[in-house]
Design a protein around this motif. Structure first.
Motif, short mmCIF file in Angstrom:
data_model
loop_
_atom_site.label_atom_id
_atom_site.label_comp_id
_atom_site.label_asym_id
_atom_site.label_seq_id
_atom_site.Cartn_x
_atom_site.Cartn_y
_atom_site.Cartn_z
N LEU A 96 12.25 87.90 33.37
CA LEU A 96 10.86 87.71 33.80
C LEU A 96 10.69 88.28 35.21
O LEU A 96 9.73 89.01 35.48
N CYS A 97 11.62 87.97 36.09
CA CYS A 97 11.55 88.43 37.47
C CYS A 97 11.65 89.96 37.56
O CYS A 97 10.95 90.58 38.36
N GLU A 98 12.51 90.53 36.74
CA GLU A 98 12.62 92.00 36.72
C GLU A 98 11.31 92.64 36.30
O GLU A 98 10.83 93.57 36.93
N LEU A 99 10.71 92.08 35.24
CA LEU A 99 9.45 92.61 34.73
C LEU A 99 8.31 92.43 35.74
O LEU A 99 7.47 93.30 35.92
N ALA A 100 8.30 91.28 36.41
CA ALA A 100 7.24 90.98 37.39
C ALA A 100 7.53 91.63 38.75
O ALA A 100 6.69 91.57 39.66
N GLU A 101 8.72 92.20 38.88
CA GLU A 101 9.16 92.83 40.13
C GLU A 101 9.13 91.86 41.31
O GLU A 101 8.55 92.12 42.36
N ILE A 102 9.75 90.69 41.07
CA ILE A 102 9.90 89.68 42.13
C ILE A 102 11.33 89.17 42.10
O ILE A 102 12.06 89.41 41.14
N SER A 103 11.70 88.44 43.15
CA SER A 103 13.05 87.86 43.17
C SER A 103 13.02 86.50 42.45
O SER A 103 11.96 85.89 42.31
N LYS A 104 14.21 86.07 42.03
CA LYS A 104 14.29 84.74 41.41
C LYS A 104 13.85 83.67 42.40
O LYS A 104 13.20 82.70 42.03
N ALA A 105 14.19 83.86 43.68
CA ALA A 105 13.79 82.89 44.71
C ALA A 105 12.26 82.75 44.74
O ALA A 105 11.74 81.63 44.85
N THR A 106 11.57 83.87 44.64
CA THR A 106 10.10 83.84 44.63
C THR A 106 9.59 83.06 43.42
O THR A 106 8.67 82.24 43.54
N PHE A 107 10.20 83.30 42.25
CA PHE A 107 9.80 82.56 41.05
C PHE A 107 9.93 81.05 41.29
O PHE A 107 9.01 80.29 41.02
N ILE B 88 9.91 79.36 43.97
CA ILE B 88 8.96 78.79 44.95
C ILE B 88 7.76 78.23 44.19
O ILE B 88 7.20 77.20 44.57
N HIS B 89 7.38 78.88 43.09
CA HIS B 89 6.17 78.53 42.36
C HIS B 89 6.38 77.64 41.15
O HIS B 89 5.51 76.86 40.79
N TYR B 90 7.54 77.78 40.49
CA TYR B 90 7.78 77.04 39.24
C TYR B 90 9.19 76.47 39.22
O TYR B 90 10.12 77.09 39.70
N ARG B 91 9.33 75.28 38.57
CA ARG B 91 10.66 74.67 38.42
C ARG B 91 11.52 75.51 37.49
O ARG B 91 12.69 75.71 37.72
N ASP B 92 10.90 75.96 36.38
CA ASP B 92 11.61 76.76 35.36
C ASP B 92 10.57 77.37 34.44
O ASP B 92 9.37 77.22 34.66
N LEU B 93 11.02 78.03 33.38
CA LEU B 93 10.09 78.69 32.45
C LEU B 93 9.23 77.69 31.69
O LEU B 93 8.09 77.98 31.35
#
Length: 186
Positions: free
Chosen positions: A36-47, A49-54
């Motif tokens: 998901l992070c690769e597709l969204a072009e963000i880091s896992k850390a950024t993910f 920050i906003h969500y606990r998990d998928l």
């Protein structure tokens, strides 16, 4: 923090878009935060920050979809006063969000939508008509309308077409509500 900056809005939009793209291709259980992070072009850390998990992300998007569907029902009180008209409105509301429903509520998530819509309706109706909370007839009919109608619709629509199936469900709800209002015949 009330005002999201532009960068954060873009990040959240990228996460949402990537998730919907992946979720459209496969079940929630088969998606990884990494892809998901690769597709969204963000880091896992950024993910994180906003969500606990998928599941957290999926649940929030589902809640938004449920709110959109619920708010597009212009007369939720018709569930009480005019079940057939309410059922027509409910199907129009489902139709208006169909692409999102097909993605967010497929597979193991299928039952989340009708249960959530029914819960929203109940809390709205019981706020204004608390006496209905203990009414077995009303509660049974509401579950039948929302959940029975939902599954019946999605089970038969490809074979017979959306409007034909929706009309048959409306006829069934009309017949059932008339029958339930009649005096018991035993």
């Amino acid at each position: 923090n009330c005002h999201m900056d532009l960068r954060e809005k873009k990040t959240l939009r990228a996460i949402r878009t990537a998730f919907l793209q992946l979720r459209g291709q496969r079940p929630l259980e088969k998606i990884t935060v990494k892809e998901l992070c690769e597709l969204a072009e963000i880091s896992k850390a950024t993910f994180y920050i906003h969500y606990r998990d998928l599941y957290d992300l999926s649940e929030r998007l589902q809640k938004e979809a449920v709110a959109a569907i619920y708010h597009s029902i212009s007369h939720p009180d018709w569930a009480v006063s005019s079940p057939a008209d309410f059922t027509r409105e409910l199907f129009a509301a489902f139709q208006s969000q169909k692409p999102l429903i097909d993605i967010l509520f497929s597979g193991t998530q299928e039952s989340v939508l009708p249960k959530s819509i029914e819960a929203e309706l109940r809390s709205h109706i019981f706020e204004t008509q608390p006496e209905l909370e203990g009414n077995v007839r009303f509660n049974t009919l509401l579950t039948y309308e929302v959940q029975g109608g939902y599954y019946s619709f999605f089970e038969n629509r490809e074979r017979f077409g959306d409007s034909a199936v929706a009309e048959e469900i409306v006829r069934g709800v009309q017949a059932l509500s008339r029958e339930m209002d009649a005096e018991p015949s035993f």
